[in-house]
Design a protein around this motif. Sequence first.
Motif, short mmCIF file in Angstrom:
data_model
loop_
_atom_site.label_atom_id
_atom_site.label_comp_id
_atom_site.label_asym_id
_atom_site.label_seq_id
_atom_site.Cartn_x
_atom_site.Cartn_y
_atom_site.Cartn_z
N LEU A 219 26.76 40.19 24.35
CA LEU A 219 28.14 39.73 24.17
C LEU A 219 28.90 39.51 25.48
CD1 LEU A 219 29.08 41.93 21.07
CD2 LEU A 219 28.32 39.54 21.12
N PHE A 220 28.18 39.52 26.58
CA PHE A 220 28.86 39.37 27.87
C PHE A 220 29.61 38.04 27.95
CE2 PHE A 220 29.01 37.96 32.31
CZ PHE A 220 29.65 39.02 32.89
N THR A 223 32.64 37.84 25.61
CA THR A 223 33.66 38.81 26.01
C THR A 223 34.54 38.24 27.12
OG1 THR A 223 32.30 40.68 25.37
CG2 THR A 223 34.04 41.13 26.98
N PHE A 224 33.91 37.49 28.01
CA PHE A 224 34.68 36.89 29.10
C PHE A 224 35.05 35.43 28.79
CE2 PHE A 224 32.75 40.54 31.15
CZ PHE A 224 33.83 41.07 31.83
N THR A 272 40.67 39.18 28.59
CA THR A 272 39.60 39.52 29.52
C THR A 272 39.25 38.34 30.41
OG1 THR A 272 38.75 40.83 27.71
CG2 THR A 272 37.39 40.67 29.65
N LEU A 274 37.12 37.33 34.04
CA LEU A 274 36.19 37.78 35.06
C LEU A 274 36.92 37.86 36.39
CD1 LEU A 274 33.18 38.45 34.80
CD2 LEU A 274 32.66 36.11 35.48
N GLN A 275 36.84 39.02 37.04
CA GLN A 275 37.55 39.20 38.31
C GLN A 275 36.84 38.50 39.47
OE1 GLN A 275 40.42 41.46 38.85
NE2 GLN A 275 40.55 41.10 36.65
N ASP A 276 35.53 38.54 39.42
CA ASP A 276 34.78 37.94 40.53
C ASP A 276 33.77 36.95 39.97
OD1 ASP A 276 33.29 37.28 42.76
OD2 ASP A 276 33.42 39.29 43.61
N ARG A 278 31.87 34.94 41.37
CA ARG A 278 30.62 34.73 42.12
C ARG A 278 29.42 35.31 41.37
NH1 ARG A 278 31.51 37.57 47.61
NH2 ARG A 278 32.24 39.14 46.12
N LEU A 279 29.71 36.27 40.51
CA LEU A 279 28.67 36.88 39.68
C LEU A 279 27.87 35.84 38.90
CD1 LEU A 279 28.03 39.88 38.84
CD2 LEU A 279 29.58 39.53 36.94
N ARG A 345 23.62 39.12 43.87
CA ARG A 345 24.82 39.13 43.03
C ARG A 345 24.46 38.66 41.62
NH1 ARG A 345 27.69 35.95 46.73
NH2 ARG A 345 28.17 37.63 48.17
N LEU A 347 21.65 38.91 40.27
CA LEU A 347 20.74 39.88 39.65
C LEU A 347 21.47 40.90 38.78
CD1 LEU A 347 17.96 40.75 42.28
CD2 LEU A 347 17.70 39.54 40.12
N ASN A 348 22.79 41.02 38.96
CA ASN A 348 23.58 41.87 38.07
C ASN A 348 23.43 41.44 36.61
OD1 ASN A 348 25.30 43.88 39.51
ND2 ASN A 348 25.86 42.07 40.68
N GLY A 354 21.22 44.67 33.45
CA GLY A 354 21.67 43.28 33.35
C GLY A 354 22.84 43.11 32.40
N LEU A 355 23.91 42.52 32.91
CA LEU A 355 25.12 42.36 32.10
C LEU A 355 24.88 41.47 30.88
CD1 LEU A 355 27.65 42.00 35.03
CD2 LEU A 355 27.61 43.86 33.35
N VAL B 57 19.51 47.10 41.10
CA VAL B 57 19.79 46.85 39.69
C VAL B 57 21.29 46.60 39.46
CG1 VAL B 57 17.74 48.01 38.78
CG2 VAL B 57 19.85 49.30 39.04
N TYR B 59 24.60 45.35 41.94
CA TYR B 59 25.00 44.93 43.29
C TYR B 59 26.39 44.33 43.17
CZ TYR B 59 24.89 42.52 47.82
OH TYR B 59 25.17 42.09 49.10
N SER B 62 32.45 43.44 45.61
CA SER B 62 33.92 43.38 45.61
C SER B 62 34.40 44.37 44.56
CB SER B 62 34.42 41.98 45.27
OG SER B 62 34.17 41.69 43.90
N GLY B 64 36.58 43.68 42.41
CA GLY B 64 36.67 42.90 41.17
C GLY B 64 35.38 42.99 40.37
N MET B 65 34.27 42.99 41.06
CA MET B 65 32.98 43.05 40.36
C MET B 65 32.79 44.42 39.71
SD MET B 65 29.61 41.31 42.05
CE MET B 65 30.30 39.95 42.97
N ASP B 68 34.74 44.18 36.58
CA ASP B 68 33.98 43.38 35.60
C ASP B 68 32.90 44.21 34.93
OD1 ASP B 68 35.50 41.12 36.17
OD2 ASP B 68 34.12 40.38 37.70
N ARG B 69 32.25 45.06 35.71
CA ARG B 69 31.23 45.96 35.15
C ARG B 69 31.84 46.85 34.07
NH1 ARG B 69 25.74 46.26 35.07
NH2 ARG B 69 25.01 44.98 36.76
N VAL B 71 34.64 46.43 32.33
CA VAL B 71 35.07 45.66 31.15
C VAL B 71 33.86 45.32 30.28
CG1 VAL B 71 36.13 43.50 30.38
CG2 VAL B 71 37.13 44.77 32.29
N ALA B 76 31.32 44.56 25.93
CA ALA B 76 30.19 43.66 25.70
C ALA B 76 28.87 44.39 25.52
CB ALA B 76 30.09 42.66 26.85
N ASN B 77 28.59 45.28 26.43
CA ASN B 77 27.23 45.82 26.48
C ASN B 77 26.95 46.82 25.37
OD1 ASN B 77 27.54 45.66 30.04
ND2 ASN B 77 26.40 44.27 28.74
#
Lengths: 426, 159
Positions: A219-220, A223-224, A272, A274-276, A278-279, A345, A347-348, A354-355, B57, B59, B62, B64-65, B68-69, B71, B76-77
């Motif tokens: 649901l990532f 959700t965003f 909601t 996404l703050q960054d 670049r992810l 980045r 790889l998150n 993994g998100l 696993v 990374y 920032s 902000g990231m 995001d984790r 949230v 979501a997760n």
Amino acid sequence: MNSHVRVEAQRSIPTAIDYKVYHDPEIFAAEQSNVFKGRTWCYLGLEAEIPNAGDFRTSHVGETPVVLVRGQEDKVFAWVNRCAHKGATVCRSLRGNQADGAFVCVYHQWAYDSEGTLVGVPFRRGMKGVGGYDKDFNPANHSLEKLRVESYKGMIFGTFSSEMEALEDFLGPVMRKYIDRVFHRPIKVLGYARQYMSGNWKLYSENSRDSYHGALLHLFYPTFGIYRQSQDSSGELAEQGFHNVFTVSKPKGDIDYTSFGDEANREMQGATKLQDERLLQFRPEIDDDVGLHIQSLFPNVVLQQIQNTLATRQIVTHGPDKTELVWTYFGYADDNEETTRHRLRNLNLVGPSGLISMEDGEAVELCQQGTIGAEGKYNFIEMGGDDVREYYAPMGMDENAVRGFWKGYLELMGDALSSSTVERPA
Amino acid sequence: MTIADPVLQGLVDSLNAAYGLCLDDGRLEEWPEFFVEDCLYQVIARENVDNGLPAAVMYCDSKGMLVDRVVALRHANVFPEHFSRHLISRAVVTGSDGNTVTAEASYAVLQTRNDGETRIYNAGKYVDRFLITDGTAKLVSRTCVYDTHRIATLLATPI
Ligand code: FES
Ligand SMILES: [Fe+2]
């Protein structure tokens, strides 16, 4: 089971499987011989992991420990990591370089070369004429168990089967085309992650072929507020049914994929955001529009490109309800430092944390737990039909590739499963 | 061996203790506040570090990231319901330069799922860089180098 029933089984398509296949120790044992050591090629690792002569890494075929070695003439060998004397583990490190090319068992110091051939036995003639082996003792008959090894585009596979067709034929033209896509230029390994799931390996194999769950379990994106429905997806199966590849591309004429993150937040209605971004940034680097490529190669590996993440996921079976997934992450050899950081980045999104994918580990365990004591009860795999097709498209709401997995699996298992294990459409 | 400035030692140990309890109490929204804006947080296998390989696993480069984790974790997760328990050693201060302090500390994260059994979930060490301003420490970077290569099921909650 009589032969008539067996022929029937090989021709028809499974749509329901007895839950006992995830729990039964006898079935697990039969899989080790019929699937992993049977007529298949099992993934062992990447050429890029063992670039130099003497480089080795330990690996597995099913539950059997094997070692992958690059010999002096640049040829790659694989052998079972079990001393021919008393069965001790010969190579005790995960990876390294054996500069002299000799692997010596610590127990009684039998020495093997990189091919796995026995080259030295201490006190073979005994000591001062006492003891030692009979004069008929022939070291050539006491080598490590060797696998046939072939590689395709840097992916190394091994087989225990002497009559197995060539690796390229086992993979087939469709799977090779997609492997070529990822390995279009030299790669470099970025690292490993290992995930240990309390579930049967087939639950994971079904999961990686299951395009139905993607938008429902993970649901990532929703959700965003990131809507992926506008994208094109497609799936292809190899002839045997058990290999498949699933891709998602941006539709023709749509916005540039690099603004994926921006699009996401523009469409975002809820709270909601996404703050960054670049992810999620995607930098197309292969000459097509594919942003997600998940390829399951039977029986033990998944090859993926998701955004700019590249990885193999090797399946290791440690028992009916214990499965290890070894993630090997890689980039391209010519990546600069900034590109590598971008991959890290991204790889998150994947792997054990993994998100967009961590849920798969939980799904495997839930199915394992839920099917305890369910022998004689069956799952239901008729999403998108009751057949196996070589091509499927519409957004992946289809269990075609899951049925394809079972079709190929059942052909290999043959008599090892009773006829009641599988239900098929009348 | 030199004895670290007891004030710095206290700041680092206090941050670590509060950090662990914050995660263990489930106050995830407060967790990013232990970091400066331009931070780096990563969870990486020791086998990668030892072999000079960068893949982690998690990374997050920032704050902000990190948000995001959190949230994603909340909304979501899907992962096994669990409690975490951090046991963190006294830090070893490895250097200090102006406002910056580097330190390392061992940790063990125990996890208890719905079956009630408490398992050693992840053991390793924190390799940290702190910024000290106005008598408080914040993390500029935290690298969790884990020994427990075999991650049980998945790793959702930060270490
Ligand atoms: S067990 Fe390997 S030499 Fe004896
Ligand atoms: Fe999934």
